[in-house]
Design a protein around this motif. Structure first.
Motif, PDB file in Angstrom:
ATOM      1  N   GLN A  98       0.831  -1.211   0.000  1.00 44.89           N
ATOM      2  CA  GLN A  98       0.000   0.000   0.000  1.00 44.89           C
ATOM      3  C   GLN A  98       0.864   1.259   0.000  1.00 44.89           C
ATOM      4  O   GLN A  98       0.551   2.237  -0.679  1.00 44.89           O
ATOM      5  CB  GLN A  98      -0.923   0.006   1.225  1.00 44.89           C
ATOM      6  N   GLN A  99       1.956   1.218   0.778  1.00 46.66           N
ATOM      7  CA  GLN A  99       2.837   2.399   0.817  1.00 46.66           C
ATOM      8  C   GLN A  99       3.477   2.633  -0.547  1.00 46.66           C
ATOM      9  O   GLN A  99       3.597   3.772  -0.991  1.00 46.66           O
ATOM     10  CB  GLN A  99       3.904   2.228   1.900  1.00 46.66           C
ATOM     11  N   ASP A 100       3.879   1.547  -1.212  1.00 43.00           N
ATOM     12  CA  ASP A 100       4.467   1.682  -2.544  1.00 43.00           C
ATOM     13  C   ASP A 100       3.445   2.260  -3.523  1.00 43.00           C
ATOM     14  O   ASP A 100       3.766   3.104  -4.358  1.00 43.00           O
ATOM     15  CB  ASP A 100       4.961   0.321  -3.066  1.00 43.00           C
ATOM     16  N   PHE A 101       2.202   1.782  -3.419  1.00 44.32           N
ATOM     17  CA  PHE A 101       1.162   2.287  -4.322  1.00 44.32           C
ATOM     18  C   PHE A 101       0.956   3.785  -4.096  1.00 44.32           C
ATOM     19  O   PHE A 101       0.876   4.565  -5.040  1.00 44.32           O
ATOM     20  CB  PHE A 101      -0.160   1.541  -4.102  1.00 44.32           C
ATOM     21  N   ALA A 102       0.912   4.180  -2.818  1.00 40.47           N
ATOM     22  CA  ALA A 102       0.676   5.594  -2.488  1.00 40.47           C
ATOM     23  C   ALA A 102       1.802   6.481  -2.997  1.00 40.47           C
ATOM     24  O   ALA A 102       1.560   7.588  -3.486  1.00 40.47           O
ATOM     25  CB  ALA A 102       0.528   5.753  -0.973  1.00 40.47           C
ATOM     26  N   HIS A 103       3.032   5.982  -2.893  1.00 42.63           N
ATOM     27  CA  HIS A 103       4.177   6.839  -3.192  1.00 42.63           C
ATOM     28  C   HIS A 103       4.716   6.658  -4.597  1.00 42.63           C
ATOM     29  O   HIS A 103       5.852   7.022  -4.881  1.00 42.63           O
ATOM     30  CB  HIS A 103       5.260   6.634  -2.130  1.00 42.63           C
ATOM     31  N   GLN A 104       3.931   6.101  -5.504  1.00 39.73           N
ATOM     32  CA  GLN A 104       4.387   5.984  -6.884  1.00 39.73           C
ATOM     33  C   GLN A 104       4.488   7.388  -7.496  1.00 39.73           C
ATOM     34  O   GLN A 104       3.810   8.322  -7.054  1.00 39.73           O
ATOM     35  CB  GLN A 104       3.460   5.089  -7.692  1.00 39.73           C
ATOM     36  N   PRO A 105       5.363   7.538  -8.504  1.00 38.13           N
ATOM     37  CA  PRO A 105       5.550   8.863  -9.099  1.00 38.13           C
ATOM     38  C   PRO A 105       4.214   9.416  -9.603  1.00 38.13           C
ATOM     39  O   PRO A 105       3.441   8.683 -10.210  1.00 38.13           O
ATOM     40  CB  PRO A 105       6.499   8.589 -10.273  1.00 38.13           C
ATOM     41  N   GLY A 106       3.947  10.677  -9.335  1.00 32.15           N
ATOM     42  CA  GLY A 106       2.706  11.289  -9.813  1.00 32.15           C
ATOM     43  C   GLY A 106       1.610  11.263  -8.763  1.00 32.15           C
ATOM     44  O   GLY A 106       0.712  12.082  -8.783  1.00 32.15           O
ATOM     45  N   GLY A 107       1.677  10.274  -7.857  1.00 33.78           N
ATOM     46  CA  GLY A 107       0.706  10.210  -6.776  1.00 33.78           C
ATOM     47  C   GLY A 107      -0.377   9.182  -6.985  1.00 33.78           C
ATOM     48  O   GLY A 107      -0.367   8.436  -7.978  1.00 33.78           O
ATOM     49  N   ALA A 108      -1.335   9.140  -6.082  1.00 29.07           N
ATOM     50  CA  ALA A 108      -2.380   8.122  -6.113  1.00 29.07           C
ATOM     51  C   ALA A 108      -3.503   8.485  -5.155  1.00 29.07           C
ATOM     52  O   ALA A 108      -3.351   9.347  -4.293  1.00 29.07           O
ATOM     53  CB  ALA A 108      -1.786   6.767  -5.719  1.00 29.07           C
ATOM     54  N   VAL A 109      -4.629   7.808  -5.355  1.00 30.48           N
ATOM     55  CA  VAL A 109      -5.770   7.920  -4.443  1.00 30.48           C
ATOM     56  C   VAL A 109      -5.945   6.564  -3.774  1.00 30.48           C
ATOM     57  O   VAL A 109      -5.990   5.537  -4.455  1.00 30.48           O
ATOM     58  CB  VAL A 109      -7.069   8.276  -5.204  1.00 30.48           C
ATOM     59  N   LEU A 110      -6.015   6.543  -2.449  1.00 32.03           N
ATOM     60  CA  LEU A 110      -6.264   5.289  -1.723  1.00 32.03           C
ATOM     61  C   LEU A 110      -7.434   5.500  -0.781  1.00 32.03           C
ATOM     62  O   LEU A 110      -7.546   6.574  -0.166  1.00 32.03           O
ATOM     63  CB  LEU A 110      -5.054   4.858  -0.891  1.00 32.03           C
ATOM     64  N   ASP A 111      -8.298   4.503  -0.660  1.00 34.59           N
ATOM     65  CA  ASP A 111      -9.357   4.606   0.336  1.00 34.59           C
ATOM     66  C   ASP A 111      -9.334   3.391   1.253  1.00 34.59           C
ATOM     67  O   ASP A 111      -8.944   2.303   0.860  1.00 34.59           O
ATOM     68  CB  ASP A 111     -10.735   4.837  -0.307  1.00 34.59           C
ATOM     69  N   GLY A 112      -9.673   3.642   2.524  1.00 35.73           N
ATOM     70  CA  GLY A 112      -9.644   2.571   3.515  1.00 35.73           C
ATOM     71  C   GLY A 112      -9.985   3.076   4.901  1.00 35.73           C
ATOM     72  O   GLY A 112     -10.916   3.880   5.077  1.00 35.73           O
ATOM     73  N   ARG A 113      -9.219   2.589   5.887  1.00 30.18           N
ATOM     74  CA  ARG A 113      -9.468   2.956   7.281  1.00 30.18           C
ATOM     75  C   ARG A 113      -8.287   3.698   7.897  1.00 30.18           C
ATOM     76  O   ARG A 113      -8.455   4.454   8.838  1.00 30.18           O
ATOM     77  CB  ARG A 113      -9.717   1.695   8.130  1.00 30.18           C
ATOM     78  N   ASP A 114      -7.076   3.412   7.378  1.00 29.10           N
ATOM     79  CA  ASP A 114      -5.855   3.917   8.022  1.00 29.10           C
ATOM     80  C   ASP A 114      -4.920   4.585   7.019  1.00 29.10           C
ATOM     81  O   ASP A 114      -3.715   4.606   7.219  1.00 29.10           O
ATOM     82  CB  ASP A 114      -5.119   2.751   8.705  1.00 29.10           C
ATOM     83  N   ILE A 115      -5.475   5.093   5.929  1.00 31.14           N
ATOM     84  CA  ILE A 115      -4.606   5.666   4.885  1.00 31.14           C
ATOM     85  C   ILE A 115      -3.967   6.971   5.378  1.00 31.14           C
ATOM     86  O   ILE A 115      -2.759   7.158   5.279  1.00 31.14           O
ATOM     87  CB  ILE A 115      -5.389   5.918   3.566  1.00 31.14           C
ATOM     88  N   GLY A 116      -4.778   7.856   5.944  1.00 34.87           N
ATOM     89  CA  GLY A 116      -4.261   9.142   6.401  1.00 34.87           C
ATOM     90  C   GLY A 116      -3.466   9.050   7.699  1.00 34.87           C
ATOM     91  O   GLY A 116      -2.731   9.980   8.048  1.00 34.87           O
TER      92      GLY A 116
END
Ligand code: CDP
Length: 211
Positions: A98-116
């Motif tokens: 999940q951290q890799d997905f969030a920090h990919q170049p350009g950015g990303a949107v993640l939804d869940g319970r503990d993302i922020g």
């Protein structure tokens, strides 16, 4: 730009996350699907929900590309997901992905319970999307009816309350609002109203971050 959308079951965070991803041209990850996939596999293989080693093994072997979102949205899978999500070893196995997905170049949107709070505390945009348990139960009830599942509103409300308690009460990455998240309570709003409110909050956070 990282956009973190957190909130309880059936709050509409998934719809908001998908639309924000389209709006800003960013990839999107519904992190609930990861826990649902582990829960579904555990049900399928009759794995005991106390067998943390076996659950962690399932999480470690998860293939993001092979997730069947449609099948994983079935009612009983949500309950199983919330049980495996309380296991710290399972969360640990899913953290880097999940951290890799969030920090990919350009950015990303993640939804869940503990993302922020845990996955991307550095997110520029953080929304905490919520609504009363009754409003959320009604939405989930209608979704499940459309899927052809036989459920009652009372049973869905029960499920939502049980999962709220488990998700908020667990010691590992509980569902909690990040101190710097903007809250969107969409109880009285329809899908379009909820989207417009979310977009306004996202734009405000972007402006504050100088984006
Ligand atoms: O939309 P709904 O809340 O029914 O389901 P979901 O977002 O797919 O999440 C299913 C379960 O996974 C939740 O009840 C949480 O226990 C867990 N989850 C989590 O712990 N952390 C996340 N980042 C996402 C989901």
């Amino acid at each position: 730009m990282i956009i973190a959308i957190d909130g309880p079951a059936a709050s509409g965070k998934g719809t908001i996350a998908r639309r924000l991803a389209t709006h800003y041209g960013l990839p999107h990850l519904d992190t609930g699907l990861l826990y649902r996939a582990v829960g579904a596999k555990a049900l399928e293989n009759n794995v005991d929900f106390d067998d943390t080693a076996a659950l962690a093994g399932i999480a470690a072997a998860l293939d993001l590309a092979a997730l069947d979102a449609e099948a994983l949205k079935a009612g009983p899978v949500g309950e199983a997901a919330s049980k495996v999500a309380a296991v710290p070893e399972v969360r640990a196995k899913l953290l880097k992905l999940q951290q890799d997905f969030a920090h990919q170049p350009g950015g990303a949107v993640l939804d869940g319970r503990d993302i922020g709070t845990v996955i991307a505390p550095d997110a520029e945009v953080k929304l905490f999307v919520t609504a009363t348990p009754e409003a959320r139960a009604e939405r989930r009830f209608n979704e499940l009816l459309k899927r052809g599942e036989e459920v009652t509103l009372a049973a869905v409300l029960d499920d939502i309350r049980r999962r709220d308690a488990r998700d908020s009460g667990r010691s590992s990455a509980p569902l909690v609002q990040a101190p710097d998240a903007q809250v969107l309570d969409n109880t009285g709003l329809d899908v379009e109203g909820s989207w417009q409110a979310a977009l306004a909050l996202a734009e405000r956070a972007r402006a504050a971050a100088g984006l």
